[in-house]
Design a protein around this motif. Sequence first.
Motif, short mmCIF file in Angstrom:
data_model
loop_
_atom_site.label_atom_id
_atom_site.label_comp_id
_atom_site.label_asym_id
_atom_site.label_seq_id
_atom_site.Cartn_x
_atom_site.Cartn_y
_atom_site.Cartn_z
N GLY A 49 11.32 -1.54 4.10
CA GLY A 49 10.18 -1.92 3.29
C GLY A 49 9.51 -3.15 3.90
O GLY A 49 9.83 -3.51 5.03
N PRO A 50 8.65 -3.80 3.13
CA PRO A 50 8.19 -3.36 1.81
C PRO A 50 7.04 -2.36 1.95
O PRO A 50 6.11 -2.58 2.71
N LEU A 61 9.09 0.17 -4.68
CA LEU A 61 9.80 -1.12 -4.74
C LEU A 61 10.12 -1.55 -6.17
O LEU A 61 11.25 -1.96 -6.47
N VAL A 115 13.61 -5.92 5.95
CA VAL A 115 12.19 -5.58 6.07
C VAL A 115 11.73 -5.50 7.52
O VAL A 115 12.30 -6.13 8.42
N ILE A 145 9.67 -9.51 -3.80
CA ILE A 145 11.11 -9.39 -3.56
C ILE A 145 11.77 -10.77 -3.68
O ILE A 145 12.80 -10.93 -4.33
N GLU A 150 13.97 2.11 0.87
CA GLU A 150 12.95 2.10 -0.19
C GLU A 150 12.30 3.48 -0.21
O GLU A 150 11.28 3.71 0.43
#
Length: 285
Positions: free
Chosen positions: A102-103, A109, A127, A142, A253
Amino acid sequence: MKRALITSCTSLLLLALVACGNNAAPDNTASQAPATQMTPEPSQTILPSASSSASPEANEPSSTPDAVKVEKTYRMNKNYFIVPIDKEKTENKVVLLTFDDGPKAPETLDPLLDILDKHNARAIFFVNGYRVKANPELLKVIDDRKQIIGNHSWDHIELKKEKEPKIKEQIENVQAIVKEITGKTPVFFRPPFGSSNDAVRQISKDNGLLFMTWSNGSLDWNMAKTPEAKRPQAVIDNVLEQLHPGSNILMHELPWTAKALDSLLTQLEQKGYSFVDPDAIDTEL
Ligand SMILES: [Zn+2]
């Protein structure tokens, strides 16, 4: 119980009674090396699912301390399991939750964040820099929701095929953009596809990063042949089949992982597992 969990439990007292009250006696079964996993190549598909509430921190006073200092009670072993530093004092029946790539989008999310909150759990979100650049506000979410951000390289490429300057750039540019957005520099690194060599490990170390792949692959990235309705259960089955004390669980994700997560965490709790706080892992051991 570990101080880290006790501390974090205070924020969600009702849930904590459930989430933190069911730790069984330590399981002394030796951790076994996991079966070889297929190379993770997650699907890029993003399907809509129910979005949910905004950050619960929104109305808190800005003077709230940014982070409670967590005692380092765990370390990672050479097979990437999370083990107690002191076996006498610390519960070994824990798992580390991680979500890679992710994100991507609030639709995938937010449900993950909400379910982690519900179970009073913290995870590492590994990430990619190009996604952070596209979605800086999601990286902030996050961090605001007290989850941990890890480095998964900028472009999600096979780093062992690259020359040193490129590897350095792939790792260090993520360190920089995460620091710029959150004020914090990551301390965990996971190479895409688990692909690494000595140079990747050294550059990771030079940046103060704890290098890890995983020990329990949910295979959520490999569901192309599984009908969509069956994917959440497949994720749960895959994790539970490989479950050992200290399992370092690789998830992504993805919408079916979000759908699986509440039930998966509940089943882990019912088996006596708790969720290790990534901040309790000593990254220098
Ligand atoms: Zn990945």
